[in-house]
Each structure stands twice: as C-alpha cells, then as structure tokens.
Design a protein around this motif. Structure first.
Motif, short mmCIF file in Angstrom:
data_model
loop_
_atom_site.label_atom_id
_atom_site.label_comp_id
_atom_site.label_asym_id
_atom_site.label_seq_id
_atom_site.Cartn_x
_atom_site.Cartn_y
_atom_site.Cartn_z
N PHE A 244 0.48 -1.59 0.09
CA PHE A 244 -0.18 0.27 0.09
C PHE A 244 0.86 1.33 0.09
N LEU A 245 2.19 1.72 0.81
CA LEU A 245 2.48 2.34 1.02
C LEU A 245 3.47 3.32 -0.82
N GLY A 246 2.65 4.24 -1.11
CA GLY A 246 3.50 4.43 -2.20
C GLY A 246 2.45 4.17 -3.34
N TYR A 247 1.46 3.46 -3.01
CA TYR A 247 0.55 3.38 -4.08
C TYR A 247 -0.87 4.35 -4.04
N HIS A 248 -0.31 4.26 -5.22
CA HIS A 248 -1.09 6.75 -6.03
C HIS A 248 -1.08 7.52 -5.36
N GLY A 249 1.04 7.26 -4.72
CA GLY A 249 0.76 8.28 -3.35
C GLY A 249 0.74 7.74 -2.32
N TYR A 250 0.00 6.50 -1.39
CA TYR A 250 -0.86 6.53 0.35
C TYR A 250 0.41 6.29 0.82
N PRO A 251 -0.23 7.21 1.65
CA PRO A 251 0.93 6.97 2.96
C PRO A 251 1.43 6.20 3.86
N ALA A 252 0.90 4.84 3.96
CA ALA A 252 0.83 4.01 5.27
C ALA A 252 0.95 2.35 4.70
N ALA A 253 1.26 1.67 5.66
CA ALA A 253 0.84 0.18 5.38
C ALA A 253 0.04 -0.08 5.04
N ILE A 254 -0.89 0.17 5.62
CA ILE A 254 -2.34 -0.31 6.13
C ILE A 254 -3.25 0.89 6.33
N CYS A 255 -4.89 0.20 5.79
CA CYS A 255 -5.70 1.44 5.67
C CYS A 255 -6.67 0.87 7.33
N SER A 256 -7.30 2.36 7.63
CA SER A 256 -7.81 1.80 8.76
C SER A 256 -9.00 2.63 8.62
N GLU B 205 -18.58 4.90 10.17
CA GLU B 205 -19.18 4.90 9.24
C GLU B 205 -17.71 5.06 7.96
N GLU B 206 -16.67 4.85 7.88
CA GLU B 206 -15.65 4.45 7.22
C GLU B 206 -15.40 3.61 6.49
N VAL B 207 -15.08 3.06 5.05
CA VAL B 207 -15.82 1.60 5.56
C VAL B 207 -14.62 1.44 5.08
N VAL B 208 -13.77 1.91 3.73
CA VAL B 208 -12.58 1.58 3.59
C VAL B 208 -11.67 2.61 2.70
N HIS B 209 -10.18 2.66 2.70
CA HIS B 209 -9.42 3.40 2.47
C HIS B 209 -8.84 4.49 3.58
N GLY B 210 -9.89 4.37 4.91
CA GLY B 210 -9.06 5.25 6.15
C GLY B 210 -7.61 4.88 6.30
N ILE B 211 -6.97 5.87 6.29
CA ILE B 211 -4.94 6.78 6.81
C ILE B 211 -5.56 6.26 7.77
N PRO B 212 -3.75 5.88 8.57
CA PRO B 212 -3.72 5.84 9.80
C PRO B 212 -3.70 7.23 10.84
N SER B 213 -3.56 7.10 11.63
CA SER B 213 -3.37 9.12 12.30
C SER B 213 -3.15 9.28 13.36
N ASP B 214 -4.01 9.93 14.04
CA ASP B 214 -3.09 10.36 15.70
C ASP B 214 -4.57 9.83 16.27
N ARG B 215 -5.44 9.44 15.65
CA ARG B 215 -7.03 9.63 16.26
C ARG B 215 -6.65 7.88 17.21
N GLN B 216 -7.68 8.11 18.30
CA GLN B 216 -7.14 7.07 18.79
C GLN B 216 -8.98 6.12 18.88
N LEU B 217 -8.71 5.17 19.09
CA LEU B 217 -9.85 4.22 18.81
C LEU B 217 -11.27 4.34 20.34
N LEU B 218 -12.19 4.24 20.22
CA LEU B 218 -12.82 4.63 21.37
C LEU B 218 -13.70 3.24 21.78
#
Ligand code: MF3
Ligand code: CO
Length: 261
Positions: free
Chosen positions: A64-76, A80-93
């Motif tokens: 995934f990393l670098g795929y069409h510029g995607y910045p991470a190794a996973i999508c998270s 309501e996010e279905v796919v292709h969420g970008i890893p960030s500093d957001r904490q899980l609740l």
C-alpha cells in the motif's frame, strides 16, 4: 482502482501459488499482530507501525505504501469509514469497529487481506454486522472453484448478506484479481446473478472483499482523497482474503491456518 480491460486473467503455476502463499502469510501475520493491539486509546498510526514492522522483518514490502501516493502500510477505517482510511493520531474509542486492510509483496508476488475488529465492547448490531460480512466473505471464497463462473462469487456474498437482514452492500468498490500486481483482472462485485462472467480456472488468484453497511450502500470520498465513508454515516464492515483456485479447490492464501475449502 483502474482495471485494464484488455488484460486476461493471470494464471499462476502451483510454484507461483506457493510464492503467493508466502506473501499471504506475511499479511496474515501482520493482521494478527494488529488485531492483538486493537484497544480503546490506541492510535491507528500505532497499528500501522505494528503492521509495517511485521512486514519489514519478514523481508517483505508493504504494497500500500506509495500506491498512488498512499502514505501507510495499512488502511484503517473506523465506524462510518468503509475502506481506505489513513492511519493518524486518532485514538480508538470503546465500541468502535475498525477495518484493517493490509497488503505485502514477497519476490514480486502480492497478498491482500482485511479484517474488522472491535475496540472494547461493541454494540450487538455492530458485532452482527461484522459476523455477517465475514460469513459472506467465506461464502464467496467457497465459490472460488474451477468450473464455476465469476459471478457465482458475488452471488454467494450477496445471498449471505441478504439472508441475514437489511444491510447495504457497496457497489462502487469491488474485489479483484491479484498476482504480480495488487489490482488485476477481473473486478469481483459483491452482488449479482449466479452463472455469469468468465469461467474460473485452476491458477487464478482472487481477492474477495465484501464491504457491508448497516444502512445505505452509497458512499463518498472525504477531502483527504482516500477515506471512503457511507453517505448516511451508517457503520460498515470490511473483510478480505486472497484465495487461489487449485485442483483441490479454494486455497485461502491469507489465512493463518491451512484452510482449503
Ligand atoms: N487493499 C485495498 C484493496 O483491497 C487497496 C488499498 S489501496 C491503498 O483493494 F492505496 F491503500 F493501497
Ligand atoms: Co483488495
């Protein structure tokens, strides 16, 4: 996702499928490590680092990393996010559902898989959503047999979801062939009439990935250019495996255990 229409469906030799099994196991190990780390308070960037480290230490490359510029190794993808969420500093609740999608390359061969995991205590309807989506994936995997037609897969996925209740099945995003690239022919919808499309052959390898919502199947892409969310903001689940069609039947290459259906 761009499909080049004229390309044929790539056929792999048994030896090449064995190489794809190695890539699949790297993805399975990465997802297992991430699943174990999912908990309230954990950030999606931390999950990405865990997956990246498993892939790196396996002498594999995160696809995934670098795929069409995607910045991470996973999508998270949370709630309501279905796919292709970008890893960030957001904490899980507590109660969140998160889809983790991961891909790895070993010696040029790709593996691709996704799981949905709960952070803490999820509500019953969210747990059921994830169970139904996973079951629909396995129904689809079971159709990955020589002599079947491609649409038998989507038909099995859809039938399983519809039998479980009133859910939305995404139509704008689909599964795909996989091999020397992540996204190859053919596109694999998660719905449809049985008995249509190309005849499945030994040596085909497919990534089947149902994306199911508690509400509408309509989605939009957020301003980050990646994150796919439901239009009605209903929560979603996403499960994916890479499966090889062998003489002996479906071989789930991204399963940790030796699962031949
Ligand atoms: N794994 C996704 C799929 O199944 C693709 C991820 S896109 C990326 O099609 F940009 F994140 F790599
Ligand atoms: Co995929």
């Amino acid at each position: 996702m761009v499909f080049h229409k004229k390309e044929k469906i790539q056929l792999k030799t048994p030896e090449q499928i064995l190489l794809m099994r190695v890539a699949g196991l790297v993805v399975a190990n990465a997802l297992q490590a991430v699943e174990a780390a999912v908990a309230p308070g954990v950030t999606t960037k931390e999950l990405d680092a865990i997956a990246h480290e498993v892939i790196r230490s396996s002498n594999a490359t995160p696809s995934f990393l670098g795929y069409h510029g995607y910045p991470a190794a996973i999508c998270s993808s949370i709630n309501e996010e279905v796919v292709h969420g970008i890893p960030s500093d957001r904490q899980l609740l507590d109660g969140d559902i998160i889809s983790i999608d991961c891909g790895a390359i070993v010696n040029g061969w790709h593996g691709d898989a996704a799981i949905s995991v709960m952070a803490g205590n999820a509500k019953a309807d969210v747990l059921k959503l994830s169970k139904v989506t996973e079951q629909s994936l396995w129904a689809g995997l079971g159709q990955a047999r020589a002599g079947n037609r491609l649409s038998d897969i989507g038909h099995a996925v859809e039938t399983t979801v519809r039998a479980a209740g009133s859910y939305g099945i995404l139509e704008d995003y689909v599964g795909h062939g996989i091999g020397t690239s992540m996204h190859m022919q053919p596109p694999i919808p998660n719905y449809g009439t049985a008995g249509r499309g190309p005849v499945l052959k030994v040596g085909m390898v497919l990534a089947i990935e149902p994306m199911v919502t508690i509400g509408s199947p309509e989605v939009e892409v957020l301003k980050d250019g990646w994150t796919v969310v439901t239009e009605d903001r209903s929560w979603a689940s996403h499960w994916e495996h890479t499966v090889a069609i062998t003489e002996e039947g479906p071989w789930v290459l991204t399963a940790l255990d030796e699962i031949r259906l």
